[in-house]
Design a protein around this motif. Structure first.
Motif, short mmCIF file in Angstrom:
data_model
loop_
_atom_site.label_atom_id
_atom_site.label_comp_id
_atom_site.label_asym_id
_atom_site.label_seq_id
_atom_site.Cartn_x
_atom_site.Cartn_y
_atom_site.Cartn_z
N TRP A 168 0.80 -1.16 -0.09
CA TRP A 168 0.06 0.14 -0.14
C TRP A 168 0.67 1.39 0.04
O TRP A 168 0.39 2.33 0.26
CB TRP A 168 -0.78 -0.05 1.19
N THR A 169 2.26 1.02 -0.20
CA THR A 169 2.93 2.31 -0.03
C THR A 169 3.85 2.41 -1.50
O THR A 169 4.55 1.14 -1.71
CB THR A 169 3.96 2.41 1.09
N LEU A 170 4.10 3.25 -2.01
CA LEU A 170 4.94 3.45 -3.32
C LEU A 170 6.41 3.76 -2.82
O LEU A 170 6.64 4.46 -1.73
CB LEU A 170 4.66 4.52 -4.34
N ALA A 171 7.38 3.17 -3.24
CA ALA A 171 8.86 3.51 -3.00
C ALA A 171 9.49 4.45 -4.03
O ALA A 171 10.54 5.06 -3.61
CB ALA A 171 9.51 2.28 -3.14
N THR A 172 8.79 4.65 -5.38
CA THR A 172 9.46 5.40 -6.07
C THR A 172 8.53 6.58 -6.66
O THR A 172 7.12 6.61 -6.67
CB THR A 172 9.93 4.68 -7.48
N THR A 173 9.07 7.39 -7.23
CA THR A 173 8.11 8.61 -7.92
C THR A 173 7.35 7.99 -9.09
O THR A 173 7.91 7.31 -9.84
CB THR A 173 8.94 9.91 -8.38
N PRO A 174 6.12 8.17 -9.28
CA PRO A 174 5.29 7.74 -10.41
C PRO A 174 5.83 8.16 -11.81
O PRO A 174 6.35 9.24 -11.96
CB PRO A 174 3.96 8.25 -10.22
N VAL A 175 5.92 7.18 -12.85
CA VAL A 175 6.59 7.49 -14.08
C VAL A 175 5.27 7.37 -15.15
O VAL A 175 4.65 6.32 -14.96
CB VAL A 175 7.24 6.68 -14.61
#
Length: 331
Positions: A168-175
């Motif tokens: 439920w948590t992103l580790a990187t900036t969306p592309v």
């Protein structure tokens, strides 16, 4: 192999099927957009008559209180997760709904049992309309792909990818991987949504759906090498033409929002999608309940998956907008 009897489930748009230890689990958008329900069966053709288990219902107020859309069921790190879109109201801001992506978790072996825990909103770093999250694992990394609006780009939603720190948590900036730009992606609405992921050979494919939710709805596809940097937009190529569209001869209109699973042999790839078999829609097609969940086997060529055309229904389907009981009974 034998043709799959269709529909596999009546009146369920945005169908998602996962096969786990020989059992098919199904979910999709409930016509009232007020709950998330699962059903299970050993065969795809038995899902229609399977018991439907409501595992979560919308809140009375707040960000998860309206328009519960497109749940997806995923098995990640020996737990079950459901991603879904929800909104605080039925209204729109600047002609776009107010959805955000949310996540549920369940530690039970069977997702129709156990306790579902709300893990909250999936923060994407952009506080705009977002929906249709799907997840996949590759080379030891977990990824999320979803649709979201960028207010600086014309249209309602683009496709984004990010690596995940946890489910439920992103580790990187969306592309951003794709935006609505071709004519076929911009009919009635400029939309790229409903991503689904499949791998074959040395490539990975993301299918998605575009345009409005009527007969114009169609599927597109992105392709990348398995060993490429999936977080580099340049790694992906986008088909300029749709890969799965209306088949008027078979009276199958607006196919899309698909998912992928395996046939009972565990080898043959199967695409699950929704489609209507008539075009006489009264009012907004988004709220018309007769998008039926169907399935078909796909084959492979040198350029990737061969989807063919949506085939005519082989089972009874409703011709009115009355919402059926979960078992589809209509006597």
């Amino acid at each position: 192999m034998a043709e799959i009897p269709n529909p596999i489930v009546l009146q369920r748009a945005d169908p998602y099927v996962i096969r786990y230890k020989g059992t098919y689990y199904f979910t999709g958008s409930y016509p009232a957009f007020d709950r998330i329900a699962l059903r299970k069966a050993s065969r795809l053709e038995d899902l229609q008559r399977a018991e439907e288990v409501v595992i979560w219902e919308k809140h009375e107020t707040g960000p998860m209180s309206h328009l519960i859309w497109a749940p997806e069921l995923h098995r990640i790190q020996n737990k079950w997760y459901i991603y879904f879109g929800a909104a605080p109201n039925d209204g729109q801001s600047d002609d776009t709904f107010n959805h955000r992506i949310f996540c549920l978790e369940n530690e039970a072996e069977d997702p129709t049992t156990g306790t579902w825990v709300e893990r909250g909103k999936v923060e994407t770093g952009m506080d705009t309309f977002s929906l249709d999250a799907t997840s996949f694992e590759l080379n030891g990394s977990q990824y999320l792909v979803w649709g979201q609006q960028d207010l600086d780009i014309p249209g309602h939603s683009n496709l984004y990818i990010a690596r995940m720190e946890n489910p439920w948590t992103l580790a990187t900036t969306p592309v951003m991987l794709a935006k609505p730009e071709y004519d076929w992606e911009c009919i009635r609405f400029k939309v790229c949504e409903g991503p689904a992921v499949i791998t074959h050979g040395d490539r990975i494919y993301i299918t998605y759906s575009a345009s409005g939710t009527g007969p114009e709805y169609a599927m597109g596809m992105l392709t990348a090498d398995l060993d490429a940097d999936l977080l580099d937009a340049a790694s992906w190529s986008k088909s300029p033409n749709p890969v799965f569209t209306t088949n008027a001869e078979a009276h199958m209109y607006g196919p899309g929002h698909n998912s992928f699973t395996k046939a009972e042999d565990g080898v043959t790839d199967v695409m699950v999608y929704h489609v209507r078999n008539y075009t006489e829609i009264v009012g907004d097609p988004l709220y018309e309940p007769n998008r039926q969940a169907c399935a078909k086997t796909i084959s492979w060529g040198t350029e990737g998956p061969i989807f063919g055309k949506p085939e005519a229904m082989s089972r009874w389907t409703p011709t009115t907008t009355e919402v059926l009981p979960p078992d589809g009974s209509h006597e």
